[in-house]
Design an enzyme around this catalytic site. Structure first.
Site, PDB file in Angstrom:
ATOM      1  N   ASP A 263       0.830  -1.211   0.000  1.00 25.94           N
ATOM      2  CA  ASP A 263       0.000   0.000   0.000  1.00 25.94           C
ATOM      3  C   ASP A 263       0.866   1.264   0.000  1.00 25.94           C
ATOM      4  O   ASP A 263       1.656   1.485   0.921  1.00 25.94           O
ATOM      5  CB  ASP A 263      -0.881  -0.069   1.267  1.00 25.94           C
ATOM      6  CG  ASP A 263      -2.029   0.909   1.235  1.00 25.94           C
ATOM      7  OD1 ASP A 263      -2.068   1.774   0.343  1.00 25.94           O
ATOM      8  OD2 ASP A 263      -2.890   0.812   2.132  1.00 25.94           O
ATOM      9  N   GLY A 302      -5.228   3.381  -7.784  1.00 21.62           N
ATOM     10  CA  GLY A 302      -5.473   3.556  -9.205  1.00 21.62           C
ATOM     11  C   GLY A 302      -4.736   4.729  -9.823  1.00 21.62           C
ATOM     12  O   GLY A 302      -4.998   5.108 -10.971  1.00 21.62           O
ATOM     13  N   ASP A 323     -10.619   3.978  -1.308  1.00 18.92           N
ATOM     14  CA  ASP A 323     -11.207   2.936  -0.450  1.00 18.92           C
ATOM     15  C   ASP A 323     -12.723   2.854  -0.578  1.00 18.92           C
ATOM     16  O   ASP A 323     -13.421   3.872  -0.620  1.00 18.92           O
ATOM     17  CB  ASP A 323     -10.883   3.232   1.025  1.00 18.92           C
ATOM     18  CG  ASP A 323      -9.406   3.063   1.319  1.00 18.92           C
ATOM     19  OD1 ASP A 323      -8.622   2.919   0.359  1.00 18.92           O
ATOM     20  OD2 ASP A 323      -9.048   3.096   2.501  1.00 18.92           O
TER      21      ASP A 323
END
Ligand code: GLA
Length: 499
Positions: A263, A302, A323
């Site tokens: 992440d 993205g 999210d």
């Protein structure tokens, strides 16, 4: 004797207002034994306060200030991809403590904290490390179909621990989900502890023995996933893999980890968005070098059109959006926005519109069926995000609908597309291997609606004769060149139309 008092007036030397110049730290203990530290590196020069603010995954440079130690404000800014983030603190020095308050949004209640002096240099951002030249990371041979499993974040956030993960693994088996194809049990953020003196990442108190946990999960015939960030900090402010990429990949492999969600988070303090491919390639290579099969899940919301390069850096899947939250607006905003990305998903490398919210309570059962059907059409990973120990019959029926799961897992790996739209009514079609098609008739409106189309309008060259209704589990005989179906508000009619 007369005493004469001579009035002596002591002119109190006016104490200069103390300076704010110092490195300040706010320490907030987490229940897992880790401490969340935020740093305020301040320099006061006359009426100006400069310096930096480092909070969790963010690093701001102070660009505006007012006041002094008796009462001040500081505004920090940071560039984050295409946008700029701002933070503002009010504060004052009381004794040797800095009393601070901030609000996320002007209408929020302020969050108060107290900073104390920290040694110079503590909490400074690490130096920027060079990035590898871009090259193609070989495919690891995994994720032939979109990964299926469970992830801790949507339901448990920072409350996930060893006992919960074991219990979820048990429930995965006893609920029948394992038999339906769900295999990965993925621990998201907040498992991380400090590094040891050799720089090895350790888990925190919530996870006393990661290897033992992996052994347990494996003993159930399931696989264990974990989470990290290419930045110094994860999104929740925990230790990231920055500067320890190969070492962490080796640690994960030694623990028996089978899946890594990586992440972006604190990487934004070091790198630009344009550098993302090289940053992700570094971990892609590191995972391959361990020789353990580890699914590589990219999470950077993205940005930089990740679907164009995610596979090249070794990604098996990549998040395509921000999210998800457990409500109709969030789910549909994400799910129905994936049309243009269809060409980029393929076997081994899938678009990831984020984890499932089915069963978390913020949507109706009808809406969850729409969520699940849409994700199947999108060839999306099916990572349940609910508490598998306490599922209602409707939640079970949804997550365990093997006919819908079969659409998601279709070996062709082709992502579906919107083929027809009329206002809030949409039809999406996914081409399946062997020539059948999955067809979703979606009603996004607030009333029950009838959807009527002619087969050629939605891409059928011949009028189909047979179909299967995947929620009613019924075979249908079709006749003529058109089809009509009544769909409840926020619902779907989901068909598998035979060749
Ligand atoms: C980001 C990710 C989420 C979750 C959290 C954890 O927001 O997009 O899916 O992993 O971080 O901190």
């Amino acid at each position: 004797m007369v005493l004469v008092f001579i009035g002596v007036s002591f002119v109190r030397a006016q104490n200069p207002t103390p300076s704010l110049t110092a490195n300040w730290v706010v320490k907030v203990p987490n229940a897992d034994g880790t401490v969340r530290k935020s740093y305020f590196n301040l320099k006061q020069e006359g009426a100006k306060i400069t310096g930096s603010i480092r909070v969790t995954q963010f690093y701001y440079i102070i660009s505006e200030s007012t006041g002094d130690a008796a009462g001040f404000t500081i505004t920090g800014k940071m560039k984050d991809g295409k946008s700029e983030r701002t933070v503002k603190y009010e504060g004052k020095l009381v004794g040797d403590e800095l009393q601070l308050s901030t609000r996320r949004r002007p209408e929020d209640k302020p969050t108060e904290s107290i900073a104390v002096r920290a040694p110079d240099g503590e909490g400074a951002l690490p130096a920027r490390l060079p990035l590898p030249a871009l090259r193609k990371v070989p495919y690891n041979g995994l994720a032939k179909a979109p990964p299926m499993g469970w992830n801790s974040w949507n339901k448990f956030k920072g409350r996930v621990d060893d006992a919960t993960v074991r219990a979820i693994a048990d429930a995965m088996v006893s609920s029948g989900m394992k038999d339906a194809g769900y295999v990965y049990i993925n621990i998201d953020d907040t498992w991380e502890g400090e590094r040891d003196s050799q720089g090895n990442i350790q888990s925190n108190k919530k996870f006393p023995d990661m290897k033992a946990l992996a052994d347990y999960v494996h003993s159930k015939g399931l696989k264990l996933g974990i989470y990290s960030s290419p930045g110094p900090n994860t999104c929740a402010g925990y230790e990231g893999s920055y500067g320890h990429e190969e070492q962490d990949a080796r640690t994960f492999a030694a623990w028996g980890i089978d899946y890594l969600k990586y992440d972006w988070c604190g990487a934004r303090t070091i790198y630009t968005d344009e550098e993302m491919p090289a940053v992700y390639q570094k971990m892609g290579d590191a995972l391959l070098a361990t020789k353990r099969p580890i699914v590589y899940s990219l999470c950077q919301y993205g940005r930089l059109d990740v679907w164009k390069w995610g596979a090249d850096v070794g990604g098996n899947l990549w998040r395509t959006t921000g999210d998800i939250s457990d409500n109709w607006n969030s789910m549909t905003k994400i799910g129905f926005s994936q049309n243009e990305l269809a060409p980029f998903g393929q076997t081994g490398h899938f678009n990831d519109p984020d984890m499932l919210e089915v069963g978390n309570g913020g949507m109706t059962d009808t809406e969850y069926k729409t969520h699940f059907s849409l994700w199947a059409i999108l060839a999306a990973p099916l990572l349940a995000g609910n508490d598998l120990r306490e599922m209602t019959p409707a939640t079970r029926e949804t997550l365990l609908n093997k006919e819908v799961i079969a659409i998601d897992q279709d070996s062709g790996g082709k992502q579906g597309k919107r083929v027809w739209q009329s206002g809030e009514l949409e039809i999406w079609v996914r081409e399946l291997s062997g020539g059948a098609k999955a067809v979703g008739f979606f009603n996004r409106s607030a009333e029950t609606k009838e959807i009527s189309v002619k087969w050629p309008e939605i891409g059928f060259k011949k009028n189909p004769k047979r179909a299967r209704n995947l929620w009613e589990h019924k075979d249908l005989n079709l006749s003529g060149d058109s089809y009509s179906v009544t769909v409840p508000s926020h619902g779907v009619a989901f068909l598998r139309v035979s060749k």
